[in-house]
Design a protein around this motif. Structure first.
Motif, PDB file in Angstrom:
ATOM      1  N   ALA A   1      -8.432  -9.695  -7.204  1.00 28.18           N
ATOM      2  CA  ALA A   1      -8.130  -8.986  -8.450  1.00 28.18           C
ATOM      3  C   ALA A   1      -6.920  -9.587  -9.144  1.00 28.18           C
ATOM      4  CB  ALA A   1      -7.868  -7.514  -8.157  1.00 28.18           C
ATOM      5  N   ASP A   2      -6.942  -9.559 -10.461  1.00 26.33           N
ATOM      6  CA  ASP A   2      -5.767  -9.916 -11.253  1.00 26.33           C
ATOM      7  C   ASP A   2      -4.797  -8.731 -11.217  1.00 26.33           C
ATOM      8  OD1 ASP A   2      -4.658 -11.692 -13.725  1.00 26.33           O
ATOM      9  OD2 ASP A   2      -4.426  -9.557 -14.149  1.00 26.33           O
ATOM     10  N   LEU A   3      -3.560  -8.964 -10.838  1.00 26.68           N
ATOM     11  CA  LEU A   3      -2.617  -7.875 -10.605  1.00 26.68           C
ATOM     12  C   LEU A   3      -2.406  -7.015 -11.847  1.00 26.68           C
ATOM     13  CD1 LEU A   3      -0.617  -6.334  -8.858  1.00 26.68           C
ATOM     14  CD2 LEU A   3       1.134  -8.028  -9.488  1.00 26.68           C
ATOM     15  N   GLU A   4      -2.144  -7.651 -12.983  1.00 24.27           N
ATOM     16  CA  GLU A   4      -1.837  -6.862 -14.189  1.00 24.27           C
ATOM     17  C   GLU A   4      -3.061  -6.087 -14.674  1.00 24.27           C
ATOM     18  OE1 GLU A   4       1.216  -6.229 -15.113  1.00 24.27           O
ATOM     19  OE2 GLU A   4       1.717  -7.485 -13.391  1.00 24.27           O
TER      20      GLU A   4
ATOM     21  N   LYS B   1      -0.577  -9.412  -0.355  1.00 17.29           N
ATOM     22  CA  LYS B   1      -0.065 -10.284  -1.412  1.00 17.29           C
ATOM     23  C   LYS B   1       0.840  -9.546  -2.397  1.00 17.29           C
ATOM     24  CE  LYS B   1      -3.278 -12.825  -3.168  1.00 17.29           C
ATOM     25  NZ  LYS B   1      -4.424 -13.269  -4.003  1.00 17.29           N
ATOM     26  N   HIS B   2       0.446  -8.333  -2.766  1.00 16.78           N
ATOM     27  CA  HIS B   2       1.137  -7.635  -3.866  1.00 16.78           C
ATOM     28  C   HIS B   2       1.899  -6.383  -3.435  1.00 16.78           C
ATOM     29  CE1 HIS B   2      -0.899 -10.281  -6.665  1.00 16.78           C
ATOM     30  NE2 HIS B   2      -2.077  -9.913  -6.195  1.00 16.78           N
ATOM     31  N   GLY B   3       1.754  -5.990  -2.181  1.00 13.05           N
ATOM     32  CA  GLY B   3       2.437  -4.790  -1.737  1.00 13.05           C
ATOM     33  C   GLY B   3       1.801  -3.526  -2.288  1.00 13.05           C
TER      34      GLY B   3
ATOM     35  N   ASN C   1     -13.574 -12.645  -8.885  1.00 13.00           N
ATOM     36  CA  ASN C   1     -14.548 -13.400  -8.101  1.00 13.00           C
ATOM     37  C   ASN C   1     -15.956 -12.933  -8.466  1.00 13.00           C
ATOM     38  OD1 ASN C   1     -16.343 -14.126  -5.879  1.00 13.00           O
ATOM     39  ND2 ASN C   1     -14.499 -14.733  -4.766  1.00 13.00           N
ATOM     40  N   ASP C   2     -16.730 -13.808  -9.105  1.00 18.79           N
ATOM     41  CA  ASP C   2     -18.071 -13.439  -9.561  1.00 18.79           C
ATOM     42  C   ASP C   2     -18.994 -13.067  -8.401  1.00 18.79           C
ATOM     43  OD1 ASP C   2     -17.250 -13.948 -12.141  1.00 18.79           O
ATOM     44  OD2 ASP C   2     -18.192 -15.934 -12.256  1.00 18.79           O
TER      45      ASP C   2
END
Length: 420
Positions: free
Chosen positions: A241-244, A276-278, A351-352
């Motif tokens: 996933a894209d974080l924002e 990765k992002h917490g 990711n498609d």
């Protein structure tokens, strides 16, 4: 009003609806358009009347101790009335589904066969809290050539009545039968029981409300039902996933309006995303005032609370969400299959292949990618509005708009053709 009086009342409403449906079945697109445009104008012209009626309902709701989310569903203001007007106009502008040819073919025996959309007949709509359903359901049923019997919740009684008056004003202005859109004029719950038994007058029931109402309708109705029992909507934040994007979607899916069926009730976070992002997605929710109920590793996030066993698979309709870490998309799919209600699920991923797997292996009525579950709405789907979200697998699924409120018939043409 005693039971006998309610039965007599409902029988009369049903008979008038059936007679109106016979006229509506061949009403022109122009007259239906005119009725909805006139109704929209009446709603706007009489908005202060509607707001005054809504004030009485809000006072009644407060006395009953309705939750903040339920009060929000009940509340009308000028902006929401403008939304009702816009929805009426949007339905009016849609292509008339009645008479549309769905398919056509010729047979070697000389027959020409057409499958053509036709009205269902009389639709019964039983709803709670949201007075705008009076306009949405009335408009969509009319556009599909159906008569409708509306039974609003006791808490929205006055608001629904004021909006219904505007709908009838539109019908009269267009020369259509005013009995095409009827509102049950009593709070007596016996009216609901009668509607569920009116097999000679009502062709389908659509319940819009909480689990208690919908469960009652599904258990006791003798008339076919379009319904969803609960909106247990999941959002899965994938490792890719894209974080924002994920932060924006998760916050919107839960907090935009917590009392609607498309609000997210469970957040699933992939372990690799978390590594990765917490806990940023959890922290965003906590900062927005959402109570996050969770387990295991996520309980280390300050402010979270331990989830009860039934919090996964629960429709909160409030500023509460369940959250869980999962090991990949297949674990997310397994969780949703176990706890979901087949309403709406969203995956957040770039990711498609993963998105395709999520779409392929889940069978909820609505599946989304990188979009808020709050879009699970007929208006947002371009239907002008919707009469409800159907999660069953017969006839209609997802937002039920005018097209879904039709059936079909076969028109067969020959030329003296006989069967040998």
């Amino acid at each position: 009003m005693d039971t006998k009086d309610v039965a007599t009342l409902m029988a009369g409403i049903g008979a008038r609806a059936k007679a109106a449906a016979a006229d509506l079945a061949f009403a022109s697109s122009e007259r239906k358009y005119a009725a909805l445009e006139s109704a929209a104008q009446a709603v706007w012209d009489r908005r202060q009347e509607i707001l005054d009626a809504n004030y009485m309902d809000l006072a009644y709701g407060a006395e009953k101790g309705l939750s903040a989310a339920m009060i929000d569903r009940l509340t009308l203001d000028e902006h929401r009335i403008r939304g009702i007007v816009d929805a009426l106009k949007a339905v009016a502008a849609q292509k008339d589904p009645v008479g549309q040819v769905i398919a056509e073919w010729n047979r070697p025996n000389g027959l020409n066969i057409k499958r053509v959309r036709t009205p269902l007949g009389v639709v019964g709509v039983i709803f709670e809290s949201r007075p705008n359903v009076t306009a949405d359901a009335g408009a969509l049923c009319l556009q599909a050539g159906n008569a409708v019997i509306l039974r609003g919740g006791s808490e929205s009684f006055h608001s629904s009545e004021a909006i219904h008056d505007c709908m009838v004003q539109g019908l009269k202005a267009a020369g259509l039968p005013p009995d095409a859109i009827q509102l049950v004029p009593t709070r007596d719950r016996a009216a609901v029981t009668e509607m569920l038994r009116m097999v000679n007058h009502i062709d389908v029931i659509v319940p819009r409300g909480g689990k208690g109402l919908v469960g009652l309708v599904q258990a006791e109705a003798r008339v076919p039902v379009f319904a969803h029992l609960e909106g247990i909507c999941h959002v899965y934040a994938d490792r890719d996933a894209d974080l924002e994007k994920a932060r924006a979607v998760v916050l919107n899916a839960k907090t935009r309006r917590t009392g609607i069926c498309g609000a997210a009730e469970c957040l699933l976070i992939d372990w690799q995303f978390y590594t990765k992002h917490g806990a940023v997605l959890i922290e965003d929710l906590l900062k927005a005032g959402v109570e996050v109920r969770t387990e295991g590793e996520l309980l280390k996030v300050p402010g979270t609370v331990r989830a009860a066993p039934d919090d996964f698979g629960r429709e909160f309709l409030d500023k509460i969400i369940a959250a869980k870490l999962v090991d990949g998309v297949d674990a997310a799919i397994a969780h949703i299959r176990r706890y979901g209600s087949s309403h709406t699920e969203a995956i957040l991923t770039e990711n498609d292949t993963t998105a395709d797997r999520f779409f392929e292996r889940l069978d909820s009525a609505i599946l989304m990618r990188n979009a808020s579950t709050q879009f699970a709405d007929g208006g947002e789907f371009g239907m002008g509005g919707e009469i409800g979200i159907a999660t069953g697998k017969m006839h209609a699924r997802g937002p039920v708009g005018a097209e879904q409120l039709t059936s079909f018939k076969y028109l067969v043409t020959g030329d003296g053709t006989i069967r040998l």
